[in-house]
Design a protein around this motif. Sequence first.
Motif, PDB file in Angstrom:
ATOM      1  N   ALA A 393     -33.295  -1.514  36.324  1.00 32.30           N
ATOM      2  CA  ALA A 393     -33.851  -2.178  37.514  1.00 32.30           C
ATOM      3  C   ALA A 393     -35.282  -2.641  37.260  1.00 32.30           C
ATOM      4  O   ALA A 393     -35.669  -3.743  37.668  1.00 32.30           O
ATOM      5  CB  ALA A 393     -33.807  -1.234  38.718  1.00 32.30           C
ATOM      6  N   HIS A 394     -36.076  -1.814  36.587  1.00 29.54           N
ATOM      7  CA  HIS A 394     -37.478  -2.151  36.325  1.00 29.54           C
ATOM      8  C   HIS A 394     -37.573  -3.413  35.457  1.00 29.54           C
ATOM      9  O   HIS A 394     -38.351  -4.332  35.751  1.00 29.54           O
ATOM     10  CB  HIS A 394     -38.141  -0.963  35.629  1.00 29.54           C
ATOM     11  CG  HIS A 394     -39.635  -1.041  35.582  1.00 29.54           C
ATOM     12  ND1 HIS A 394     -40.400  -1.562  36.603  1.00 29.54           N
ATOM     13  CD2 HIS A 394     -40.526  -0.649  34.614  1.00 29.54           C
ATOM     14  CE1 HIS A 394     -41.681  -1.490  36.274  1.00 29.54           C
ATOM     15  NE2 HIS A 394     -41.773  -0.951  35.069  1.00 29.54           N
ATOM     16  N   LEU A 395     -36.765  -3.485  34.397  1.00 29.01           N
ATOM     17  CA  LEU A 395     -36.777  -4.669  33.534  1.00 29.01           C
ATOM     18  C   LEU A 395     -36.278  -5.911  34.276  1.00 29.01           C
ATOM     19  O   LEU A 395     -36.835  -7.002  34.127  1.00 29.01           O
ATOM     20  CB  LEU A 395     -35.913  -4.440  32.293  1.00 29.01           C
ATOM     21  CG  LEU A 395     -36.445  -3.498  31.222  1.00 29.01           C
ATOM     22  CD1 LEU A 395     -35.498  -3.485  30.031  1.00 29.01           C
ATOM     23  CD2 LEU A 395     -37.846  -3.888  30.776  1.00 29.01           C
ATOM     24  N   MET A 396     -35.236  -5.741  35.057  1.00 28.31           N
ATOM     25  CA  MET A 396     -34.699  -6.879  35.811  1.00 28.31           C
ATOM     26  C   MET A 396     -35.730  -7.406  36.798  1.00 28.31           C
ATOM     27  O   MET A 396     -35.873  -8.616  36.991  1.00 28.31           O
ATOM     28  CB  MET A 396     -33.425  -6.460  36.547  1.00 28.31           C
ATOM     29  CG  MET A 396     -32.242  -6.130  35.641  1.00 28.31           C
ATOM     30  SD  MET A 396     -31.358  -7.586  35.059  1.00 28.31           S
ATOM     31  CE  MET A 396     -30.458  -8.043  36.520  1.00 28.31           C
ATOM     32  N   GLU A 397     -36.464  -6.512  37.444  1.00 34.74           N
ATOM     33  CA  GLU A 397     -37.471  -6.927  38.420  1.00 34.74           C
ATOM     34  C   GLU A 397     -38.670  -7.591  37.750  1.00 34.74           C
ATOM     35  O   GLU A 397     -39.292  -8.490  38.320  1.00 34.74           O
ATOM     36  CB  GLU A 397     -37.911  -5.712  39.240  1.00 34.74           C
ATOM     37  CG  GLU A 397     -36.851  -5.247  40.217  1.00 34.74           C
ATOM     38  CD  GLU A 397     -37.122  -3.884  40.821  1.00 34.74           C
ATOM     39  OE1 GLU A 397     -36.482  -3.539  41.832  1.00 34.74           O
ATOM     40  OE2 GLU A 397     -37.966  -3.147  40.271  1.00 34.74           O
ATOM     41  N   LEU A 398     -39.005  -7.169  36.553  1.00 38.09           N
ATOM     42  CA  LEU A 398     -40.124  -7.772  35.843  1.00 38.09           C
ATOM     43  C   LEU A 398     -39.774  -9.123  35.230  1.00 38.09           C
ATOM     44  O   LEU A 398     -40.650  -9.958  35.010  1.00 38.09           O
ATOM     45  CB  LEU A 398     -40.617  -6.832  34.723  1.00 38.09           C
ATOM     46  CG  LEU A 398     -41.292  -5.523  35.144  1.00 38.09           C
ATOM     47  CD1 LEU A 398     -41.612  -4.693  33.898  1.00 38.09           C
ATOM     48  CD2 LEU A 398     -42.570  -5.791  35.923  1.00 38.09           C
ATOM     49  N   SER A 399     -38.496  -9.370  34.951  1.00 44.78           N
ATOM     50  CA  SER A 399     -38.084 -10.543  34.173  1.00 44.78           C
ATOM     51  C   SER A 399     -38.021 -11.815  35.011  1.00 44.78           C
ATOM     52  O   SER A 399     -37.628 -11.782  36.183  1.00 44.78           O
ATOM     53  CB  SER A 399     -36.702 -10.295  33.554  1.00 44.78           C
ATOM     54  OG  SER A 399     -36.734  -9.196  32.686  1.00 44.78           O
ATOM     55  N   PRO A 400     -38.358 -12.975  34.415  1.00 43.91           N
ATOM     56  CA  PRO A 400     -38.184 -14.274  35.085  1.00 43.91           C
ATOM     57  C   PRO A 400     -36.702 -14.534  35.349  1.00 43.91           C
ATOM     58  O   PRO A 400     -35.857 -14.273  34.492  1.00 43.91           O
ATOM     59  CB  PRO A 400     -38.752 -15.274  34.061  1.00 43.91           C
ATOM     60  CG  PRO A 400     -39.598 -14.461  33.148  1.00 43.91           C
ATOM     61  CD  PRO A 400     -38.976 -13.099  33.090  1.00 43.91           C
TER      62      PRO A 400
END
Length: 527
Positions: A393-400
């Motif tokens: 979730a953290h990576l998905m939220e940070l990603s464009p």
Amino acid sequence: MTTTPLQYLSSRVSTLVPKSTHLSDIPNPISLLRSLDRQNWAFFSVAFFAWTWDAFDFFTVSLILPDLADSFGRSRTDITWGITLVLMFRTVGAVVFGIASDRWGRRWPFVVNNGLFVVLELATGFCQTYPQFLACRALFGIAMGGLYGNAAATALEDLPPVARGLMSGLLQQGYAFGYLLATAFSRALVETTRYGWRPLFWFGACPPVLIIALRLLLPETRTYQKQKMERELKQQQQQDEEDAEEESGQGGERHGKNGVTHVFWEQGKQVIKDEWLLLTYMVLLMAGFNFMSHGSQDLYPVLLDTQFLFSRDQGTIIQVIANVGAMLGGMTIGFMSQFAGRRLSILVMCALGGALLYPYTSTDIANQGWGRIAAAAFWEQFAVQGAWGVVPAHLMELSPAKFRTFVVGTSYQLGNLISSASSTIESTIAERFPLPAEPGSDGAMLEQRYEYGKVICIFMGCVYAYMVVLTLLGPEYLGRRFDRRDSEALEDNGVVFGEDHGQGFEFVQDAHRERVKAGRKGGGMVS
């Protein structure tokens, strides 16, 4: 308002405080699960099982490392290069399959990816020489590297935002579940036939066939379909503008650059230009996470076998208990991170994991009984995978948004590349601390015994310290929308973005967001 670097750094501690500390504000996990529709569950399930089998394929080598060393006539440190090569070549797969998944959809790259699993599992089982084994593992790294970003996007991007933390924790525990299955099946299939370790790899080629069949029954995710429509709309607008210029006599020579693929690459260049600092941070963060997992897990079966002198049955039980702890940790902390925050959840788990390093690796504890080590392994892996439960979730939220699969997968696997030598580093250093020969659980004398526990403890202590510093300094976009364009999604976060969790690296990105707003007010489109 532009945030300066000093203001950003001064806010890193205050932004760890959860928005609410009332227990009544914690959502009911059963209600969160019920908020998913059938298609959400179908996407999540196929992604979970694919990620599970990725982990199964990876840990087979760790679990049968002594058998492989005997079979190929090599040292155990030599065999760890099979682990290192997988981690190094994962980046290639992440780039290739990530770009393919963002440009042409999640479905077919996912199918091809799992098809490679089938072929390479069979090939590994038929390897006769050490170079053949290394070649298969290197190719396996490409296949494994391509899966994570696609699996995360497939599982999470269509979910209701409020359920994202819980499902992120569930998804990441495919890794621990795969480790648990590898432990169980290695005990069942290795040394139970005249083929030695090979049936474990032949068996590993079967489940991906079912995963492929399930994925073929499902469509593209709704979020990807919206992104595809947006690209096509933008391509059509560019086409209309060129047609209007030609009709007015102002148009120049066309160069065939107004297709959807051209729009895709132009957006990619803009993402790298605007988000370079954030992307660098994500790679460094994932390097720390991968050092954490591989540093604590890859050589642990060897430690149990050669330093603690546990029987194979005892080692299997400890590994199973550890992975049960890992799964519970990932699910629990993934769920808690939805309201406690991603960064705070990671920091708490790093503190817990660091405190448990001594009992996790100590011969003194092991001499008091394998049950004590099992308890330490349970809680150590609860902490490691608890922190990891936040990652999808953290990576998905940070990603464009437009390059989510590529950015998630590539940052994850570049982190893997940086940490790829974890097991080789630990094994090489441990050889400087030899132990006297002792009879093993089967009565045979073990000549190659080293203090793996001391090395793992010191190595992991450094990793936890690194993770605490990096997580504390990093950004967080808790609750970011996945179904809107990046600029709109960030603005939609309202209080979360404006006040704390989303203040990550604004001092670099403010200028671009101002251009986005200006373009929207003027009726134009800004990519």
